[in-house]
Design a protein around this motif. Structure first.
Motif, short mmCIF file in Angstrom:
data_model
loop_
_atom_site.label_atom_id
_atom_site.label_comp_id
_atom_site.label_asym_id
_atom_site.label_seq_id
_atom_site.Cartn_x
_atom_site.Cartn_y
_atom_site.Cartn_z
N GLU A 78 -0.99 83.94 -15.80
CA GLU A 78 -0.75 82.52 -15.54
C GLU A 78 -1.60 82.02 -14.38
O GLU A 78 -1.87 82.74 -13.43
N ASN A 79 -2.01 80.76 -14.43
CA ASN A 79 -2.69 80.07 -13.33
C ASN A 79 -3.91 80.83 -12.81
O ASN A 79 -4.15 80.85 -11.60
N GLY A 80 -4.65 81.49 -13.67
CA GLY A 80 -5.85 82.19 -13.26
C GLY A 80 -5.61 83.54 -12.62
O GLY A 80 -6.55 84.22 -12.23
N ALA A 81 -4.37 83.95 -12.48
CA ALA A 81 -4.06 85.26 -11.91
C ALA A 81 -4.46 86.35 -12.91
O ALA A 81 -4.40 86.14 -14.11
N ARG A 82 -4.86 87.47 -12.38
CA ARG A 82 -5.22 88.62 -13.22
C ARG A 82 -4.37 89.80 -12.77
O ARG A 82 -4.00 89.90 -11.61
N ALA A 83 -4.11 90.70 -13.71
CA ALA A 83 -3.31 91.89 -13.39
C ALA A 83 -4.05 93.14 -13.83
O ALA A 83 -4.66 93.17 -14.90
N LEU A 84 -3.98 94.17 -13.01
CA LEU A 84 -4.55 95.48 -13.31
C LEU A 84 -3.41 96.41 -13.70
O LEU A 84 -2.39 96.46 -13.02
N HIS A 85 -3.58 97.13 -14.81
CA HIS A 85 -2.59 98.09 -15.29
C HIS A 85 -3.27 99.46 -15.41
O HIS A 85 -4.31 99.57 -16.03
N ILE A 86 -2.65 100.50 -14.83
CA ILE A 86 -3.13 101.88 -14.97
C ILE A 86 -1.94 102.72 -15.41
O ILE A 86 -0.94 102.82 -14.69
N GLY A 87 -2.02 103.33 -16.60
CA GLY A 87 -0.92 104.11 -17.16
C GLY A 87 -1.16 105.59 -17.08
O GLY A 87 -2.31 106.06 -17.10
N TYR A 88 -0.07 106.36 -16.98
CA TYR A 88 -0.13 107.82 -16.83
C TYR A 88 0.90 108.52 -17.72
O TYR A 88 1.98 107.99 -17.97
N ALA A 89 0.55 109.73 -18.11
CA ALA A 89 1.53 110.72 -18.57
C ALA A 89 1.78 111.59 -17.33
O ALA A 89 0.84 112.14 -16.76
N THR A 90 3.03 111.68 -16.89
CA THR A 90 3.33 112.41 -15.66
C THR A 90 3.33 113.92 -15.91
O THR A 90 3.23 114.37 -17.05
N ALA A 91 3.49 114.67 -14.84
CA ALA A 91 3.54 116.14 -14.96
C ALA A 91 4.73 116.56 -15.82
O ALA A 91 4.68 117.59 -16.50
N GLU A 92 5.80 115.77 -15.82
CA GLU A 92 6.98 116.05 -16.65
C GLU A 92 6.88 115.39 -18.03
O GLU A 92 7.84 115.37 -18.78
N ARG A 93 5.72 114.84 -18.34
CA ARG A 93 5.40 114.17 -19.60
C ARG A 93 6.28 112.95 -19.86
O ARG A 93 6.66 112.65 -20.98
N GLU A 94 6.56 112.25 -18.79
CA GLU A 94 7.18 110.93 -18.87
C GLU A 94 6.08 109.90 -18.71
O GLU A 94 4.92 110.25 -18.45
N HIS A 95 6.43 108.64 -18.83
CA HIS A 95 5.45 107.57 -18.70
C HIS A 95 5.61 106.90 -17.34
O HIS A 95 6.72 106.66 -16.88
N ALA A 96 4.49 106.59 -16.70
CA ALA A 96 4.48 105.82 -15.45
C ALA A 96 3.28 104.88 -15.49
O ALA A 96 2.24 105.22 -16.05
N MET A 97 3.45 103.72 -14.89
CA MET A 97 2.36 102.75 -14.87
C MET A 97 2.34 102.04 -13.53
O MET A 97 3.39 101.72 -12.98
N PHE A 98 1.13 101.81 -13.03
CA PHE A 98 0.93 101.02 -11.82
C PHE A 98 0.31 99.69 -12.22
O PHE A 98 -0.62 99.65 -13.04
N MET A 99 0.85 98.60 -11.67
CA MET A 99 0.34 97.26 -11.94
C MET A 99 0.26 96.48 -10.64
O MET A 99 1.07 96.70 -9.74
N GLN A 100 -0.70 95.57 -10.57
CA GLN A 100 -0.80 94.68 -9.42
C GLN A 100 -1.32 93.33 -9.88
O GLN A 100 -2.08 93.26 -10.84
N SER A 101 -0.89 92.28 -9.18
CA SER A 101 -1.35 90.94 -9.48
C SER A 101 -1.08 90.03 -8.29
O SER A 101 -0.16 90.29 -7.51
N ASP A 102 -1.85 88.96 -8.21
CA ASP A 102 -1.59 87.94 -7.20
C ASP A 102 -0.88 86.74 -7.82
O ASP A 102 -0.85 85.66 -7.25
N GLU A 103 -0.28 86.94 -8.99
CA GLU A 103 0.45 85.87 -9.67
C GLU A 103 1.54 85.31 -8.75
O GLU A 103 2.25 86.05 -8.08
#
Length: 178
Positions: A78-103
């Motif tokens: 929204e409003n020109g904001a952008r978001a970065l997403h980085i996804g992982y399979a963890t050591a325990e084979r679960e899902h984790a994701m890091f996201m950031q935005s200035d929204e």
């Protein structure tokens, strides 16, 4: 010979021949017992994202031990904001994701990424306080940290200590000069 191709006896023979062929196929087909999770390098995505936003970008300094980065992308919001997403399979084979935005407002971005607007406590990570959120029906845990210029979100099905590992790996990168 006609006895093998007619009636119930013929049907049983045909089924046994088919099952034998399937069994032989399964026996000779190579199978890998090794788990394969595709590894996706996010360094170029982070560098390109950094050039397009007006703030210093956060990214993992190193990946947590045994974690596999398996997705990354930039999303226009929204409003020109952008978001970065980085996804992982963890050591325990679960899902984790890091996201950031200035929204703005930051709470809307955090609520959308966490699928929840309810805080369930806090967690200390590297001397900083992160807000915890939990959505039970999805078994989704989320850590949120709102800074003046950017909102950081670490979320997924991983447990709290694993999410804390990813949050602890985050470092602010200097804004590239043009």
């Amino acid at each position: 010979m006609r006895r093998f191709t007619e009636g119930l006896h013929g049907y049983v023979v045909a089924v046994l021949v088919c099952l034998g062929a399937v069994g032989l196929f399964l026996l000779v087909t190579p199978r890998g017992d090794v788990e394969h999770i595709p590894r996706r390098d996010y360094s170029i995505t982070v560098a390109n994202f950094s050039r397009t936003v007006p703030y210093a970008v956060w990214a993992p300094a190193t990946d947590p031990e045994g974690w596999i980065p398996n997705s990354n992308r930039v999303v226009d919001g929204e409003n020109g904001a952008r978001a970065l997403h980085i996804g992982y399979a963890t050591a325990e084979r679960e899902h984790a994701m890091f996201m950031q935005s200035d929204e703005k407002p930051a709470a809307e971005f955090a609520n959308r990424m966490a699928n929840s607007d309810k805080a369930v406590g806090t967690q200390q990570v590297g001397g900083e306080t992160w807000e915890r959120r939990f959505r039970e029906d999805k078994k989704q845990r989320t850590l949120v940290r709102v800074l003046p210029d950017v909102t950081l979100v670490v979320t997924g099905t991983a447990d709290w200590p694993e999410l804390g590992q990813l949050a602890a790996a985050l470092r602010q990168r200097p804004k590239p000069t043009t």
